[in-house]
Design an enzyme around this catalytic site. Structure first.
Site: not given
Ligand code: NCD
Ligand code: ZN
Ligand code: ZN
Length: 350
Positions: A13, A15, A41, A100, A140, A181, A257, A261, A272
């Site tokens: 997992h 991003h 995403n 997803k 999620h 998660h 995860d 950012h 988040a």
């Molecule tokens: C994730 C993101 O920033 O893409 N953020 C998070 O707080 N975990 C998205 C996600 O996994 O929900």
């Molecule tokens: Zn995630």
């Molecule tokens: Zn998530």
């Protein structure tokens, strides 16, 4: 013990985003893992990867950054958006392995998504197709509003989604489902009690944080760099997560995860997600070593997830030695997560 080695891990997992962020973060993934589930995403204008074309475009962008001699294989995801149909999922499955679901407005870049109520009412035919063609359904699981449209408090959202997860488990007995998660004892207990087609990912940060590291006593976020969805919960929840991770239980495996950012998006928009990719493997060795559970780490990081996904177990190994060192504070304007002040107790030998 001052040395540790294990089969190369897999991150189920991650991003990676697109563009300059992808370019600066993806080396941490392809250098430490031989494969990773790349969540789709994506922010506009790319938008969520909810068609064959978008999945291919994203895979090509990822691969354009991976050196030719690196064996890294991205595992691609189709996002369950309003416009996804069973036929579109079937087409996209030629390239993607994972369906997803991030419920609408629940987490980063999910504003156009559907709710758990809509999923149950209108999108079960998509899940039927996923079950038929053997895709993994990655969820999620947070319910943000109840059936009356009232907001559910943030720390209760994961537990509130469990009845919806139960319904899916009940209606799709052959669908492979990952409760992503997990952040609560309730979610760990639920997954343990489910049949073997249901598993869970555990992040690094949910092994470390409790709500006191994120929120003040009024429940407001006071450390945005520890804020993610689902947020860290009580110390007893963290203990439940550590216990299943340390047990080597086949249904629980690592998915970072890692969610980069820019610092400005964290500070100005309260984004988040925590960025952990650069420290993941060394910090996991540290946590398992401190608890005297290194004998269970390979199952957690390298074996359980591959078995659940039906992937071969590679021969390649990676090695670590115990030596304190410091890591950088940030990568290209993205703060690296680490609550104990950049110190790591183990170093990977490369
Ligand atoms: C994730 C993101 O920033 O893409 N953020 C998070 O707080 N975990 C998205 C996600 O996994 O929900
Ligand atoms: Zn995630
Ligand atoms: Zn998530």
């Amino acid at each position: 013990m001052n040395n540790y080695s294990c089969i190369i891990p897999i991150d189920l997992h991650v991003h990676g985003r697109t563009g300059l962020i992808l370019e600066s973060v993806i080396p941490y993934t392809y250098n430490n893992f031989d494969s990773a589930v790349m969540m789709g995403n994506l922010a506009e204008p790319d938008g969520p990867t909810d068609s064959l074309e978008k999945v291919i475009t994203y895979r090509n962008e990822i691969m354009s950054h991976v050196p030719k001699n690196n064996p890294f294989k991205p595992i691609m995801t189709v996002m369950l958006t309003r416009s996804l149909t069973p036929e579109k999922l079937h087409d996209a499955a030629t390239v993607a392995r994972v369906l997803k679901f991030i419920p609408g407005a629940t987490s980063t870049n999910s504003s156009g998504g559907i709710s758990f109520f809509e999923l149950k009412k209108s999108y079960y035919p998509v899940l039927k197709m996923a079950e038929k063609i053997g895709m993994i359904f990655s969820v999620h699981a947070e319910l943000i509003k109840d059936s009356f449209g009232r907001d559910i408090p943030e720390l209760e959202r994961e537990a509130a989604a469990i009845p919806f997860m139960e319904d899916i488990v009940h209606k799709f007995p052959r669908l492979k489902i990952v409760f992503e998660h997990v952040s609560s004892r309730a979610a760990c207990d639920f997954v343990k009690a489910c049949p073997d087609n249901v598993a869970a990912t555990i992040t690094l940060h949910h092994l470390i944080l409790s709500k006191e590291d994120v929120f003040n006593t009024n429940g407001e976020v006071d450390n945005i760099f520890n804020y993610c969805k689902p947020p860290a919960k009580k110390v007893s929840d963290r203990e439940a997560i550590l216990k299943v991770a340390f047990s080597g239980h086949k249904k629980f495996f690592f998915g970072s995860d890692s969610a980069p950012h820019p610092i400005s998006a964290k500070l100005n928009n309260g984004a988040a997600g925590v960025f952990t990719a650069p420290i993941l493997v060394e910090k996991l060795v540290e946590i398992f070593a401190k608890a005297n559970k290194l004998d269970k780490l390979e199952k957690f990081m390298s074996i359980n997830g591959r078995k659940f996904y039906g992937l071969p177990i590679p021969d390649q190994r990676i090695e670590f030695t115990k030596i304190e060192h410091e890591h950088a504070n940030e990568v290209n304007g993205i703060r690296i997560f680490n609550c104990d002040f950049r110190k790591l107790q183990w170093r990977r030998i490369v």
